[in-house]
Scaffold this motif. Structure first.
Motif, PDB file in Angstrom:
ATOM      1  N   LEU A  68       0.725  -1.222   0.095  1.00  0.00           N
ATOM      2  CA  LEU A  68       0.059   0.223  -0.051  1.00  0.00           C
ATOM      3  C   LEU A  68       0.834   1.414  -0.077  1.00  0.00           C
ATOM      4  O   LEU A  68       1.970   1.104   0.432  1.00  0.00           O
ATOM      5  N   ARG A  69       0.337   2.313  -0.377  1.00  0.00           N
ATOM      6  CA  ARG A  69       1.167   3.552  -0.819  1.00  0.00           C
ATOM      7  C   ARG A  69       2.067   4.042   0.347  1.00  0.00           C
ATOM      8  O   ARG A  69       2.765   4.719   0.541  1.00  0.00           O
ATOM      9  N   HIS A  70       1.194   3.912   1.627  1.00  0.00           N
ATOM     10  CA  HIS A  70       1.693   4.648   2.815  1.00  0.00           C
ATOM     11  C   HIS A  70       2.815   3.856   3.479  1.00  0.00           C
ATOM     12  O   HIS A  70       3.617   4.290   4.501  1.00  0.00           O
ATOM     13  N   LEU A  71       2.987   2.725   2.875  1.00  0.00           N
ATOM     14  CA  LEU A  71       4.351   2.017   3.061  1.00  0.00           C
ATOM     15  C   LEU A  71       5.413   2.091   2.233  1.00  0.00           C
ATOM     16  O   LEU A  71       6.354   1.474   2.386  1.00  0.00           O
ATOM     17  N   ILE A  79      -1.788  -2.502  -9.752  1.00  0.00           N
ATOM     18  CA  ILE A  79      -2.027  -1.030  -9.874  1.00  0.00           C
ATOM     19  C   ILE A  79      -1.083  -0.139  -9.007  1.00  0.00           C
ATOM     20  O   ILE A  79      -0.738  -0.785  -8.132  1.00  0.00           O
ATOM     21  N   PRO A  80      -0.683   0.896  -9.512  1.00  0.00           N
ATOM     22  CA  PRO A  80       0.325   1.650  -8.704  1.00  0.00           C
ATOM     23  C   PRO A  80      -0.277   2.134  -7.256  1.00  0.00           C
ATOM     24  O   PRO A  80      -1.522   2.383  -7.116  1.00  0.00           O
ATOM     25  N   ALA A  81       0.739   2.197  -6.491  1.00  0.00           N
ATOM     26  CA  ALA A  81       0.447   2.702  -5.157  1.00  0.00           C
ATOM     27  C   ALA A  81       1.091   4.234  -5.194  1.00  0.00           C
ATOM     28  O   ALA A  81       2.346   4.375  -5.004  1.00  0.00           O
ATOM     29  N   TRP A  82       0.107   4.956  -5.542  1.00  0.00           N
ATOM     30  CA  TRP A  82       0.497   6.513  -5.941  1.00  0.00           C
ATOM     31  C   TRP A  82       1.083   7.286  -4.698  1.00  0.00           C
ATOM     32  O   TRP A  82       0.549   7.169  -3.650  1.00  0.00           O
ATOM     33  N   LEU A  83       2.219   7.925  -4.886  1.00  0.00           N
ATOM     34  CA  LEU A  83       2.864   8.352  -3.735  1.00  0.00           C
ATOM     35  C   LEU A  83       1.867   9.658  -3.448  1.00  0.00           C
ATOM     36  O   LEU A  83       1.708   9.729  -2.203  1.00  0.00           O
ATOM     37  N   ASP A  84       1.873  10.676  -4.158  1.00  0.00           N
ATOM     38  CA  ASP A  84       0.799  11.583  -4.204  1.00  0.00           C
ATOM     39  C   ASP A  84      -0.526  11.088  -4.557  1.00  0.00           C
ATOM     40  O   ASP A  84      -0.839  11.017  -5.679  1.00  0.00           O
ATOM     41  N   PRO A  85      -1.514  10.814  -3.728  1.00  0.00           N
ATOM     42  CA  PRO A  85      -2.659   9.982  -4.086  1.00  0.00           C
ATOM     43  C   PRO A  85      -3.552  10.916  -4.848  1.00  0.00           C
ATOM     44  O   PRO A  85      -5.059  10.616  -5.052  1.00  0.00           O
ATOM     45  N   SER A 169       2.568  10.722   7.540  1.00  0.00           N
ATOM     46  CA  SER A 169       3.007  11.025   9.096  1.00  0.00           C
ATOM     47  C   SER A 169       4.750  11.246   8.857  1.00  0.00           C
ATOM     48  O   SER A 169       5.242  10.352   8.047  1.00  0.00           O
ATOM     49  N   PRO A 170       5.213  12.289   9.412  1.00  0.00           N
ATOM     50  CA  PRO A 170       6.610  12.502   9.379  1.00  0.00           C
ATOM     51  C   PRO A 170       7.460  11.374  10.261  1.00  0.00           C
ATOM     52  O   PRO A 170       8.570  11.426  10.044  1.00  0.00           O
ATOM     53  N   GLN A 171       6.515  10.787  11.015  1.00  0.00           N
ATOM     54  CA  GLN A 171       7.450   9.668  11.987  1.00  0.00           C
ATOM     55  C   GLN A 171       7.717   8.423  11.330  1.00  0.00           C
ATOM     56  O   GLN A 171       7.073   8.101  10.274  1.00  0.00           O
ATOM     57  N   PRO A 172       8.764   7.933  11.661  1.00  0.00           N
ATOM     58  CA  PRO A 172       9.034   6.665  10.877  1.00  0.00           C
ATOM     59  C   PRO A 172       8.146   5.606  10.903  1.00  0.00           C
ATOM     60  O   PRO A 172       7.223   5.512  11.938  1.00  0.00           O
ATOM     61  N   LEU A 173       8.041   4.694  10.000  1.00  0.00           N
ATOM     62  CA  LEU A 173       7.048   3.721   9.786  1.00  0.00           C
ATOM     63  C   LEU A 173       7.463   2.489  11.141  1.00  0.00           C
ATOM     64  O   LEU A 173       8.433   2.209  11.211  1.00  0.00           O
ATOM     65  N   LYS A 174       6.112   2.083  11.635  1.00  0.00           N
ATOM     66  CA  LYS A 174       6.402   1.261  12.759  1.00  0.00           C
ATOM     67  C   LYS A 174       6.341  -0.472  12.245  1.00  0.00           C
ATOM     68  O   LYS A 174       6.649  -1.265  12.808  1.00  0.00           O
ATOM     69  N   HIS A 175       5.499  -0.561  11.039  1.00  0.00           N
ATOM     70  CA  HIS A 175       5.311  -1.913  10.496  1.00  0.00           C
ATOM     71  C   HIS A 175       4.798  -2.871  11.201  1.00  0.00           C
ATOM     72  O   HIS A 175       5.001  -4.024  11.413  1.00  0.00           O
ATOM     73  N   ASP A 176       3.704  -2.142  12.336  1.00  0.00           N
ATOM     74  CA  ASP A 176       3.109  -3.138  13.250  1.00  0.00           C
ATOM     75  C   ASP A 176       1.587  -3.060  12.816  1.00  0.00           C
ATOM     76  O   ASP A 176       0.796  -3.679  13.661  1.00  0.00           O
ATOM     77  N   GLY A 177       1.079  -2.695  11.745  1.00  0.00           N
ATOM     78  CA  GLY A 177      -0.240  -2.559  11.310  1.00  0.00           C
ATOM     79  C   GLY A 177      -0.799  -1.243  11.822  1.00  0.00           C
ATOM     80  O   GLY A 177      -2.128  -1.052  11.439  1.00  0.00           O
ATOM     81  N   SER A 178      -0.208  -0.318  12.232  1.00  0.00           N
ATOM     82  CA  SER A 178      -0.894   0.896  12.840  1.00  0.00           C
ATOM     83  C   SER A 178      -0.399   2.193  11.865  1.00  0.00           C
ATOM     84  O   SER A 178      -1.222   3.000  12.005  1.00  0.00           O
ATOM     85  N   ASP A 179       0.288   1.778  10.799  1.00  0.00           N
ATOM     86  CA  ASP A 179       0.490   2.772   9.967  1.00  0.00           C
ATOM     87  C   ASP A 179      -0.570   3.086   9.069  1.00  0.00           C
ATOM     88  O   ASP A 179      -1.059   2.170   8.422  1.00  0.00           O
ATOM     89  N   LYS A 180      -0.890   4.246   8.880  1.00  0.00           N
ATOM     90  CA  LYS A 180      -1.868   4.741   8.111  1.00  0.00           C
ATOM     91  C   LYS A 180      -1.692   5.803   7.194  1.00  0.00           C
ATOM     92  O   LYS A 180      -0.869   6.835   7.885  1.00  0.00           O
ATOM     93  N   PRO A 181      -2.394   6.185   6.251  1.00  0.00           N
ATOM     94  CA  PRO A 181      -1.987   7.507   5.293  1.00  0.00           C
ATOM     95  C   PRO A 181      -2.897   8.634   6.249  1.00  0.00           C
ATOM     96  O   PRO A 181      -4.159   8.271   6.999  1.00  0.00           O
ATOM     97  N   LEU A 182      -2.668   9.850   5.933  1.00  0.00           N
ATOM     98  CA  LEU A 182      -3.487  10.832   6.396  1.00  0.00           C
ATOM     99  C   LEU A 182      -4.645  11.294   5.955  1.00  0.00           C
ATOM    100  O   LEU A 182      -5.599  12.149   6.475  1.00  0.00           O
ATOM    101  N   CYS A 183      -4.904  10.971   4.651  1.00  0.00           N
ATOM    102  CA  CYS A 183      -6.034  11.261   3.862  1.00  0.00           C
ATOM    103  C   CYS A 183      -6.228  10.300   2.940  1.00  0.00           C
ATOM    104  O   CYS A 183      -5.435   9.695   2.294  1.00  0.00           O
TER     105      CYS A 183
END
Length: 416
Positions: A68-71, A79-85, A169-183
């Motif tokens: 997914l794009r936020h990872l 299909i592409p995981a657009w960086l700017d969605p 998010s500007p924070q580093p990815l956690k890779h624990d399932g809690s990472d989500k896009p902001l919009c």
């Protein structure tokens, strides 16, 4: 795995000693570019060995959610995981310059620029028309890039974002399932799942499409019934169409994750300067006078010598689908000396007018993983080299089109 490797090698990248009866090498080079191209190729021979090349190999994702794009994935197919969605490429950018059909997603590479705060996140996207007829025309149009804006069937887009942005998010990815896009992202075509869905079904007002063709295809393959059900439903406002991704899965190439490896970890069986001779001698041992004469003639042909070198390098890691190196002196690994560009053939950045530099190339092995059959009219290429803005310029447009150079095999250039 062994049988897969054999199928892969039979596509194009085959050893010169695979056939017990005869040895085949390309003998019909494509139309050569300016004479400076050959000189640039010869000058680059030694430089290629001095830089570390990152190889991309494919693997099936352990879970679809990993791409997914936020990872910020590197992936091929699907299909592409657009960086700017939100601000997706629009207008003619999403269509083949020859047949006018929407381009198909090939792969994307997540390649941040550590020296550019505006490119904390940076992804390169490759799209192409699946028609070989269009690719043949593209291969000739690319020579005209200096004389205007040629039509293309292969397009590359660069998208980049600073660390603090509206989407992640500007924070580093956690890779624990809690990472989500902001919009959420912009609505995309319900057929291809790739391009922005600017067109809306006039009946149900829910399905979106990037083109009239995809609207017609979706209608014929199931949306006609879905549309009638939505209209007739008393709770039409709550009706939901099948998720984007289920329908496009049958029309896009298979999805893979791109994992990285380093070419330096693979041992070479021979010195590159003796590639053509060592490959020929693997079966025949010490050459007699006739064989020595044949080898001398073979090495005198620039295309055949280049082809042997190309095969030797690829044979170190035959499953590679991508070669990446953004070092200043990095050069593509060409399959042929003819048909490759000179430095003068590479245009300037369309946005800042600065120089473009080589960044990566797409290898023909990708076609094997995509299930493309080796038939006369099937999609085929020797390599696709991608050149990007050296400074990763930050302009107003979210997706900046970069430059791709297509090199075809000699036998494909004759199919016009």
């Amino acid at each position: 795995m062994e049988s897969s490797a054999k199928k892969l090698s039979s596509l194009r990248i085959t050893s010169l000693d695979d056939d017990d009866d005869e040895t085949e090498v390309p003998h019909q080079p494509p139309p050569a570019g300016p004479s400076a191209a050959a000189a640039d190729y010869e000058d680059a021979d030694d430089e290629d060995e001095e830089v570390e090349v990152t190889l991309g190999v494919l693997s099936k994702p352990k879970h679809p959610g990993l791409l997914l794009r936020h990872l910020f994935p590197s992936k091929a197919g699907g299909i592409p995981a657009w960086l700017d969605p939100v601000n997706l490429p629009s207008g003619k950018s999403s269509f083949c310059g020859f047949c006018g059909e929407p381009l198909q997603f090939v792969l994307q590479i997540y390649a941040p620029d550590e020296d550019n705060v505006a490119a904390f996140h940076r992804t390169l996207f490759v799209f192409m028309c699946p028609s070989m007829a269009c690719l043949l025309r593209d291969q000739h149009e690319q020579w005209k890039h200096k004389h205007g804006n040629p039509c293309r069937s292969v397009k590359v887009f660069r998208c980049q974002l600073p660390r603090t942005n509206a989407f992640y998010s500007p924070q580093p990815l956690k890779h624990d399932g809690s990472d989500k896009p902001l919009c959420p992202g912009a609505p995309v075509c319900h057929w291809c799942g790739t391009w922005k869905g600017d067109k809306i079904c006039s009946s149900c007002k829910k399905a979106r499409y990037c083109s009239e063709k995809h609207q017609a295809l979706h209608w014929r393959t199931g949306h006609k019934n879905d549309c009638l059900q939505i209209i007739s439903s008393s709770a039409a406002s709550n009706s939901v169409l099948p998720a984007v991704g289920k329908v496009p899965a049958s029309t896009s190439w298979p999805e893979f994750e791109i994992e990285i490896d380093y070419e330096g970890t693979f041992d070479s069986d021979s010195d590159d300067e003796n590639n053509s001779k060592s490959l020929v001698m693997q079966r025949h041992g010490k050459p007699d006078a006739m064989m020595q004469s044949w080898m001398d003639q073979f090495e005198a042909d620039a295309d055949n010598k280049c082809w042997a070198s190309f095969q030797e390098r690829i044979s170190r890691a035959p499953h590679q689908v991508l070669r990446y190196c953004r070092e200043p002196n990095a050069k593509p690994l060409w399959a042929l000396s003819s048909g490759c560009p000179s430095n003068a053939d590479i245009p300037s950045c369309s946005y800042c007018r600065g120089p473009l530099c080589y960044e990566f190339q797409v290898m023909p092995q990708l076609l094997y993983f995509f299930g493309v059959r080796n038939q006369p009219d099937s999609l085929d290429w020797a390599t696709i080299a991608v050149y990007t803005c050296q400074g990763s310029c930050d302009q107003s447009v979210s997706y900046k089109e970069e430059f791709a150079w297509v090199q075809l095999y000699p036998i494909t250039t004759t199919r016009q």
